[in-house]
Every structure is written in structure tokens, then in C-alpha cells.
Write an enzyme that holds these catalytic residues in place. Sequence first.
Site, PDB file in Angstrom:
ATOM      1  N   THR A 195     -32.024  -0.908 -33.644  1.00 58.80           N
ATOM      2  CA  THR A 195     -31.619   0.261 -33.222  1.00 58.80           C
ATOM      3  C   THR A 195     -32.409   0.865 -32.204  1.00 58.80           C
ATOM      4  OG1 THR A 195     -33.251   1.490 -34.391  1.00 58.80           O
ATOM      5  CG2 THR A 195     -31.367   0.854 -35.750  1.00 58.80           C
ATOM      6  N   GLU A 341     -28.025   0.894 -39.153  1.00 62.75           N
ATOM      7  CA  GLU A 341     -28.651   0.545 -40.385  1.00 62.75           C
ATOM      8  C   GLU A 341     -27.590   0.331 -41.452  1.00 62.75           C
ATOM      9  OE1 GLU A 341     -29.843   3.081 -38.324  1.00 62.75           O
ATOM     10  OE2 GLU A 341     -31.879   3.255 -38.076  1.00 62.75           O
ATOM     11  N   LYS A 452     -35.779  25.315 -41.410  1.00 62.11           N
ATOM     12  CA  LYS A 452     -36.140  25.221 -42.741  1.00 62.11           C
ATOM     13  C   LYS A 452     -36.683  26.890 -43.093  1.00 62.11           C
ATOM     14  CE  LYS A 452     -36.346  20.786 -42.122  1.00 62.11           C
ATOM     15  NZ  LYS A 452     -36.554  19.984 -40.766  1.00 62.11           N
ATOM     16  N   TRP A 457     -32.259  25.914 -46.146  1.00 59.00           N
ATOM     17  CA  TRP A 457     -31.794  25.475 -44.728  1.00 59.00           C
ATOM     18  C   TRP A 457     -30.815  26.137 -44.149  1.00 59.00           C
ATOM     19  CZ3 TRP A 457     -31.381  19.375 -46.020  1.00 59.00           C
ATOM     20  CH2 TRP A 457     -32.805  18.997 -46.285  1.00 59.00           C
TER      21      TRP A 457
END
Lengths: 558, 558
Positions: A195, A341, A452, A457
Amino acid sequence: MTRQIVRGHPSTMGDDYQLNTTTLIRHAARTHGDQQIVYRLPDGGWERYGYADCYERVCRAADALRALGVSPGDRVGVLDWNGRRHFELYWAIPGLAAVMLQMNLRLAAEDIAWVVGHSGASLIAVDESLLPLAESIASRVSGVKGWIVLTDRPLDRIETTLRPVHHYEDLLAAATPVADWPVVDERSAYSACYTTGTTGRPKGVYYSHRAIYLHAMAEAAALGMTLDDCTMLITPMFHAQCWGLPQAATLTGGKLVLPGRYVAEDTGPLITAMMDEGVTIANGAPVIFQPMLDHIRAHGLRPDFSRTRLLAGSAEPPLTLMRGFHEATGADVIHGYGATETTPLIAVNRWKRSLKSDLDPEELWDLRRKQGLPLTGVDVVLRDQDGRDQPHDGVSVGEVCVRGPWITARYHDLPDSDDRFTADGYWRSGDAGTIDEHGYLKLTDRMKDVIKSGGEWISSIDLENAIVAHPAVAEAAVVGVPHPRWQERPVALVVTEPGRTLSEQEVRDHLAPRFASWQLPESVLFVEEIARTSVGKIDKRRLRAQYRDHYISGSGDA
Amino acid sequence: MTRQIVRGHPSTMGDDYQLNTTTLIRHAARTHGDQQIVYRLPDGGWERYGYADCYERVCRAADALRALGVSPGDRVGVLDWNGRRHFELYWAIPGLAAVMLQMNLRLAAEDIAWVVGHSGASLIAVDESLLPLAESIASRVSGVKGWIVLTDRPLDRIETTLRPVHHYEDLLAAATPVADWPVVDERSAYSACYTTGTTGRPKGVYYSHRAIYLHAMAEAAALGMTLDDCTMLITPMFHAQCWGLPQAATLTGGKLVLPGRYVAEDTGPLITAMMDEGVTIANGAPVIFQPMLDHIRAHGLRPDFSRTRLLAGSAEPPLTLMRGFHEATGADVIHGYGATETTPLIAVNRWKRSLKSDLDPEELWDLRRKQGLPLTGVDVVLRDQDGRDQPHDGVSVGEVCVRGPWITARYHDLPDSDDRFTADGYWRSGDAGTIDEHGYLKLTDRMKDVIKSGGEWISSIDLENAIVAHPAVAEAAVVGVPHPRWQERPVALVVTEPGRTLSEQEVRDHLAPRFASWQLPESVLFVEEIARTSVGKIDKRRLRAQYRDHYISGSGDA
């Protein structure tokens, strides 16, 4: 983390039969031997062969690799476009229980060399057109003991400083097709892909044969792929196994089209191949589908792609692209979501039959922009900052965490990456999102851009989109900055349209119907311009630094 | 026989994620929770619920089973038609790492009792309508410690001598849905099904979770199943997991229709459900599809089943059935081939796109009668009597031998069955067949009916079909009988049409263009009738015994 696995009664099945990729190509050769694989040559011409002939060359390639000393566990790099030799190496290298290292030719030479070194590759196959790139890293990859040139031209016509250098076609001509393939353990690595995050060195993901096999089956099921489909690989084959489509096409016995090297400025050959070969499935980023659509329109083409599914990943396909392609050709642009991934597919956007009757056309288009339905076999959960699962109500936001047979459970040889995984074994995607009552995943933000506030959130992107929808607003950015009481609070930056003015309160009034009051930014700052990165994205890191003291210094309404 | 497995480089994937069936139903509940499962009641009415509600009941059923003492490895029998409670037990029992014993209610009571005893089942769930059958075996199954009645009626209205007896709906009402499902090892047995061969006791096949999961994915890929499909289960759910369609529909998020108890004489409700619910996939034997077609014709119905695939197994679907269904409704009858030992699908007949243009309509219909293309993941070989692989040329005959993740590798607790497997781990099907150059498998005979002549094989069925095609022939049978020089030689028995006569030489002349001379029967005997079994098949065992000395005693032309 290992979950406790409970053993029941013994079965009588052939449970030691391994899910490896040799099974797939061998089956295609036996049962779909005359099915075509069409490939483009460097001069722009097209040729074709069948799975049986392809497999014969795979067996020769494996014999040649063995003769060059490739053993189980070894890593062999491939630096190539989307061609037939690349496709053959997809089977020949892993078939020997060796690992195919996917070399991203768009990386900086230094990063490529670092990846080769980290993987410990001992042999690299390189397309003739990429010899200069290979030569530029040769002095930095001392572990590489040999190079194989992929070309139709004779070796004595090839100029290269690489040593020792072998010639793929000569090797195949001299080889004896492998008949005694090893039974490769399904948990062995099939390939490796690194990655390229924005920070730090590339991180290595090693895909198992089992992951590749199961991912391909799940992808085929999600797209409804059968032996009647014709798949064109537009996504580079050096990235995440080209999203698994080469394996999915092979296991369903479908026709394949490999367009070789192409550039976004020259998509004409892709369109021509789609029409000539009857392509029904293709993959790519929106950035490649848009010029294809432009080409169709510019040339006044009227192709019938009504059976065609264009799997669009890497970024959310714009509504104009999805609608445009459908109106011009009948093709469906299908949004897929994943990462290096995750082999890579986590979710694919498919319409549920029930929704087709319940939703009006505009709502259906909106639905298509979502990241879609998780594939069977992948567990997707939304986790808040305390690790609690969030409900699937289309509103509650959490970090998208994923677990499954084709999801990475660690990075290769990278000890300090525990923060990328949850305690119960999920990979943390870094994406914030919601899942609605119908099961559709929708990304709302990158986690690092989520605000946050007081244990809850706030999506910076939702606020930005809503502010920009105001007719007097030209641009907007929202970032979370430290707050003495609420941990973080949003600050909105607004550039107005020329000649228009707006007050802070007007912005909040505009937002009020769509957001809870605690989600609204106390501070709306009117600015001349908004900082952007070199590729044109809002530079939130810079903005957060710039307004770091905004609420702490007391200039905001705390 | 275990093949040596070669381990390569470690992967970074979540390779310990288990392929168990809890994953499938949980995913359907989460992602396709509102997708419908439609089920028929004993009174003929229909009701429906969604995968989410179904899963809630599965979780309750598992809790109840646990409370009754069901532990990992235990066997729990189910005696039921195709209904929702049966479907729920498909997930609840194996979800606890216990084994669902599929009880074939068409077997003799003695055989059912023997199967229950051999499996060691300790608990049996039985539909109210089948209580008399359960009661008839109760005294012979001393290992069974409890019974669960499946019914919508209250327990105090149920009359039964079974003890101790529980009530499924009462158990569910009192249960707390299981939230802590065990992570079941994928190699654990999911279910058990006993084959009913013509000789000896039933033989036990124990399917692993892994086999069930992979078979369902392969089946979905072979049939092109997606979340847009609606699957009706006509094949009994007590046989080989209803050919895997319940799991394939669940993993693709498709709609399901469970028609409850039905009989071949009353197929009207099946047709009505197909039209009302939009069925696109169904499975069954030709013997059930034929009365369905008759019903459509008798009532002058004109349903549009142009998207529908009818998977026909157990026997080769007659051409008249395939054509008839297609002409009357647009539906495709698709031939599938398999056995209890193979979960069950080995091959499914699908048209290759290339053949659609190469073959004329009559040839295409002929192609559809073949057993089809082996599923990806299954190795099919044809072995001659010396164990040599035969070429795939459409002519060479061999015993069909199969290996793969969903093919049995032994029988449960049956030591003397080595002759059913090859030395390299293939299950021997007992069928003789060919595979053509396009990969299509075609059965030519049962192995025991193949005539072994001088090291070569002759198909008795091919000879019979050819002889019957002669206009003067009413019936024909061909069997192989001992021969002093050639091991075996064919004897043909012919019944002529009333008023017609025929000579031996005329029969051989009729066969000559289609067979090699050594394949022709030396003896053609004209008889009044041909011995048949109780179900109307030619009784080749009796005929072989009757003509055992035909060539040895010198009455034939040796």
C-alpha cells in the site's frame, strides 16, 4: 487475535482439497479450453488464444522458473502492463508456491526499490517497455539475482544493462510443461502488494491462495458473472490482482480482454474492443471511465452496452458519469469499495429488487452512489471511538472495520501496526461511514477528518456539502479543532460567490433543518480562498493547524 | 490417500476465518434482512417473513437446542417437508457445531431406524404430519432422548406417544436468542445424509461446513444466481441439503419460496406460486417437472418464465420435457448431475456462447441432454479398468471419478468401502461416461452394465438406443455375458413390433454404420418380453444371470 474455534463431528468430505489458483486455471483449460483470451500488442494490434493454449504456456513458464531456481516461498516480481504474459505469470509463479510481487510502475523508483528489498524478491520479470525503470532500480536491489524480459522481439535486439537477463519466450520454447504441480497449501501467499499511504513507507499485504479463490467466487456472485460474460481488465494488473477479475473470469470460464498499455488520453481502443469483442464487464477508476464516455460522445457512437457492468472503484463515481454512461450506452456503472488490504472488494453496489419498486428514479440514482452491500463472507461493523458497534440506521457514524477470509489481519514484517486492527481482529479502514436499514454502506468521511465532539462524531463532509448547496456559496471547508469543553468543535470556512454576501447566522439557518443543533459550527469564517493540496483536495491538515487555537484562545463562541 | 501439501510463504490474510454456515445466514440477516422467505402452510395458505426475522428465530432455536443439551458433535435428526422450520433448523443445528441428520421420509421405517441408530442421533425434530412415522420407529431408536414437534398448533392439541416431547414454537417463545455463536471449524460436519444404494445398508455421508459453503458458491456461479433471483425448493429438503439451493439463495441474498408438502398429483400450487412470487430458479426431478408442464397445458396457462432456470436432477430430463417447458413458458430446464456423495452437484449443463453460433438448434437440444460442465473446484476424470485417464474426445469411455472439497473421501464408520475410491483419492461414481472436446460430460452407462470386451468397453445403453430406433423394434436390452476369449461379449434381446419380423443380420446391418465391428453383438435373440424390475427398469442383473452361459456353452458365435 485468534478467536477460539470449535470443532464438531468429523466430516467425510475431501476437506484437504486446497483452494489454490492452480485449480482455477487447470479447470478453465480443461472445461473452457476454447474460450478466448484476447490481448493487445504494443503496436496496437490484437491477437487471441484459448485457456488451453494459455495453460500450456503457464506450465512451460513454471518449468522455466523452476529451472531458474524458484522454490516454494520465494518472491518473484512482475513489472508489466495488462497483457497475456502478465496473466500467465499470475498462475505460473503462485503455482510453484512462490509469491508474485506486484510492482506498481507508477511509484517513484526509490519506493519501488524499497518494496523489492522489503519483499526479498530474487527474480523480476519486466516488460521491454519498462526496462529503463527496471534499470533505474537495479543498483539498489542487490537481492535480485536475475531478470526476465517480456517481449515478442528476439533477445539480441534488446538493449539493456540488466544482468543476468533471460528472455521469456526463449525460456518457454526450451521448457517442458510442468505436469507435477505442487498441491499448494491454501494459506500460502499467492501474491504481495504494497500500500502507498500518505505517511511512512509502503506496507506489505500478502494475499493467500485461499483469499484469492474466495474473493473471486464472491465477486463473481456479486456481479452475477457467468461463462457468458466477457471481461476487460482496465485496472492495472499490478494493483491488488486487478481487483480479482482475472481470477473471477477464469473460474466462471468467461472470455477475457487484456488491453495492454493504454493511457487515459487514448481510450478509443478500449471502446472499440468493447464493441468488437462484446465486453460485458470491465473495471476501472472513474478517472478512466470519464474519458471513455467523452470519446463515445465526441464520436457520436451508439454502442449497445445494455448487458455491461462497469465496476468503478478507487473513488466514488460522479452521478453525471453513471447517468451519462447509462443514457449513452445502457451500461451500468457499479460502485465498488475496497482497499489494497482487502483483496480488494469489501462492498459492491447492487440494486435490491424490492427497492426498484419502492424508490423513485432520483432516489435510485442516489442509492447507486453509496459504497454498496458488503460481500457475503465479509463482516463489516461500524465502531465508535470507544469500540462500540453502531446500529445500521443510515445515520449513526462509525469507523468501517472489516474482517474476513480475504481481509488482511496484519502487515508483513511491520511490528508497530497494532493500531490498524481492533482487539477482536478487524482491520480498521480509516473510513467513517453509515450503513442503512437495507444494508448499504455509505462513507461519510476519512476518520482523520471526522470531528469528535463531546463523545459524538460530526461528519465534516456532510457539513461541507450542505453549505456548498447554498446558492451564495462558492466553496466551503469544515474542520474540527481543539475545544476546551467538547474536545473538538467544527469551524466552517466559506468563500462566497462573487458579489454575494452572507452572515454566519444565515449559514447556520441554512444547515439547521438537516443537522442536530450540536452539530452546527459555532464559527463560520468568510475567507478569500481555501488551502488545497497539490492534487486539488482541501488541505485539512493545514487548515487544522491554522485554526488550532481558534476555540482555545477564546475567539470562538465557547 | 493424502496428497502431499506444499507450504509456501506465510500470508497476512485472515486465514483463520472459518467457512461455516452461520456466516451465511448472519450475513443475509444483516444485509438482506427484508428479503422475503415465502412458505406454504398445511392448509395451503401462504405466509412470508424476512431473513432478519428468520435469523431471530434461528438464534432462538439454537438457544433452545442448547438448553436441551445439544453440544458440539451431537447429531440431531429432522423429519420434515420443505417449510420454514426445516429451513431454520438448517442453520440452528449446525450453528452449534452439531450435525443435522437428514431423515428421508420415503425410506422404509426399518431403514430410517437403522440410519438414526448408525448416526447416533440423540434428538429428533418431527413435523406434526409425520408423527405416525416417528412413532413407528421410536421403539427401535433407543439412543434418541427427546423429540421436538414442529407445528403451529398448541402442544395440548397434539396426540402422540413420543416421550419426552417438546414443542418447537413453545421452545422458541421461551428462548433467549443466541448472541455468542461458536466459531465452528469449517471441517466439522454440518449435516449427514445416508445413500440408499440397491445393495447393503445405507451409507453415511457427512458434509463439512466448508463443503456446504463452497458448493453453494460454485452452484450460484454456475447458475448465475444473484440477489435478483427467486428460488423455489421443490427437491425434498431432507435429501443432500436440497441440492445446496437453500444455502446458495441465502448467500446471494435471493428470495426463497418453500412449498411445504406437495405431491406430484397436485402441482397446481407450485405453478401458481411460480407466477405469483416471480420464481426464477427451482429444482426437482423430471418426474415432478412433467406434471407441472402437464398442468400448464391442461389449464391453458401462458406464464412468462423466460428468466427461469429449472435445475433437473436425479435422472436425465427427456427432450420432450425440456422443449415443452421452453415452448410453453420460456423456461430453461437445466440438467444437473450429482449424487448424495457429492453434496450433490458435480456438473451443470450450461450452453457456451461459442456453441450457440456453431451448432444448429437440433444439435443444441442434444447438447442439453448431456450431464454438463464440471463445476469449478471439482476434478472429474474418466478411468478405464486399469486406472488410466481417458482422453476428453467425446468417444473414449471411462468410469466417472470425482475429487474436490465437496466430494466425499470416505463413508462414515464403514471400513470396507475402499473399492469406492481410487488410490489417488477420487470417489468412484459407478457411472461410465465420456467428456467431449468442449468439456461436456455425458453418461453412457452404469459401470455394472458396461460390457468389458477384450480390454475395451462397450456401452449397453448406446446399443439399446440404436436397436430401438429401428422401426420394427418395440423393445431391446443388451447385456454383457462371460466369453472364453474376450472376457465379456454383448447379447442383444429384441422384442419386435406386432406383426413385424427381423433377422439377426438385419439388426447388425442397422447398427454397423454407428459402431465398430467388434462392438456389435454376435447374438441377437428375439424374445416375447424383457425382464423388468418393480419400478419398470430393465432388470439387467436377472438377464445377465439368465444368459450367463450363452457364449461359454457354445450356443453363441465365438
